[in-house]
Motif scaffolding. Sequence first.
Motif, mmCIF file in Angstrom:
data_model
loop_
_atom_site.group_PDB
_atom_site.id
_atom_site.type_symbol
_atom_site.label_atom_id
_atom_site.label_comp_id
_atom_site.label_asym_id
_atom_site.label_seq_id
_atom_site.Cartn_x
_atom_site.Cartn_y
_atom_site.Cartn_z
ATOM 1 N N UNK A 22 47.465 47.985 44.190
ATOM 2 C CA UNK A 22 48.294 47.742 45.383
ATOM 3 C C UNK A 22 48.800 46.315 45.498
ATOM 4 N N UNK A 23 48.061 45.358 44.945
ATOM 5 C CA UNK A 23 48.507 43.966 45.051
ATOM 6 C C UNK A 23 49.439 43.564 43.903
ATOM 7 N N UNK A 24 49.804 44.527 43.057
ATOM 8 C CA UNK A 24 50.725 44.244 41.959
ATOM 9 C C UNK A 24 50.057 43.851 40.659
ATOM 10 N N UNK A 25 48.739 43.834 40.613
ATOM 11 C CA UNK A 25 48.042 43.492 39.383
ATOM 12 C C UNK A 25 48.222 44.601 38.342
ATOM 13 N N UNK A 26 48.673 44.266 37.126
ATOM 14 C CA UNK A 26 48.871 45.298 36.091
ATOM 15 C C UNK A 26 47.558 45.946 35.674
#
Length: 561
Positions: free
Chosen positions: A103-107
């Motif tokens: 959700x925080x954009x971490x791959x």
Amino acid sequence: MRNSAFPALILFLTFTLTAQNAPAPISIQVHSAQPTGPYTPIWNYFGADEPNYIYAPNGKKLLGELDALSPVPVYFRTHNLFTTGNGEGSLKWGSTNVYTEKPDGTPVLDFTITDRIFDALIAAHVRPLVEIGFMPEALSTHPEPYRHTFPKGDIFTGWSYPPKNEAKWSNLVLAYATHLRDRYGSQTADWLWEVWNEPDIPYWHGTPEEYDRLYDLTSAAILKALPNAKVGGPEVTGVSDHSEPFLRQFLEHCAHGKNEATGQTGAPLDFISYHPKGKPKFENGRVVMSVGTQLRAVERGMQVISSYPEWKHTPIILGESDPEGCAACQGSQNGYRDGPLYGVSVAAAIMRTYELARQYGVAVQGAVTWAFEFEDQPAFAGFRELATNGIDKPVLNVFRMLGMLGGGPKGDISRATWVNAESSGALPLARVVANSVTGEPDVNAVATRNGPEVDVLVWNYHDADVAAEPAPIELSVDGLRGKSVTALEFRMDATHSNAYRIWQQMGSPAHPSDQQKQQLEQAGGLEQTISAHSIPVQAGQARIQLVLPRQGVTLISVHEE
């Protein structure tokens, strides 16, 4: 009173008229002591939209059969290696879920499904032609809708858009190439790499310039992990009026443009790829092919590439070279795919491609047959595939014969050469390219020599799938040593090496029983129609008579004793 001479007269006239109406034998002369150049296979490339079928049981079986075709390595190209999903395959769809985000954009990278695909290829000794694509859902600039529902609706959904974050894209490609290098080691040195598919149509919802940028970023990431990797593209359609401008701007970019990844001039381009396709139609209750349409696309691409001095000698890969454009599409115009017509059209197109390459002074490295197998479909459902439910189609037997050219499938073909072959039934290349084969059939031949072995491939092709008289052929092979040779013959036609015919005789069961499937699998193999036998050699020449039906292909192998 009966005239005893009258029946004899009728019999004489009957024989005379029959002889007059019988087709004249076609003369094929093979000059085995006249090499015309080294024999390099181009038929040993295959591909498909659906990567997840590769590791299915029937997919693994088929990969093993492809590996057994010849000593030369088989390459396999597939779409959807970066596509988001659960690994479920369907028509024109596949997925690996290699990239998602928290959700925080971490791959989040997951190579589980990727490993299944490449493990299956490597286990079968098949080399990947790694197509980097398509766009993961989390990176797409237009992610919704994402999964398509072919054959309903638009297939060019969220996976066909550029990345919204180029740094994350580059890092994904780098991690992917690094993982494959670490998992498969030195084998990756023989792989080929490319960027995307058909970016001149809605497979790519971006501009040509955006594709060039994607190519720069992607190739740079691949080369960072594998400095000696061979990278190419752009896999455009055609070549046609529509796609030629795209191809030309790409070649200009790779030669003289600014590389958006390195800041230098130009981009790496180890091979140039495009997609020639034919255009069959259904008329008057029959399929009518158009090998000429396919060859015109082959020729136009060669014309474009040979016009650039810096690219004329760069290898060409015909990334999808097929009788038509959609392997997963069904319809009456595609009814040729289950029977012999598919196989003979492949033989004719491949051999004419060699001729065009010689004419334009270019090097064709491979011609990808975009056909594999489909899971969870009825038997012989009209898809463009090499096998159906584990049952080999006639076209696969043509590839088995192609694999015998040059002394295969068990010998070393590194010293094999083309030798001069002439057929009185061959149509001129220019005529076939311009008009296809709509009048007289194209009864043609090629031949190779490897030491004491001479292999002759003969085909009898016509666009129209209609019954016709078989072609009587007088084959002579000269330049031979000794007093005799051993000859044998393999064949694919309506009644040989044709599981489709046996399936029809069974009543066309959509789901054959185990016993029927066993019978069909046996019928799907390549049939040796004439066993090894001795033929006398006189003045260095051996003569063989044969009859080849329309839409038939035969391989005659001659061994000096």
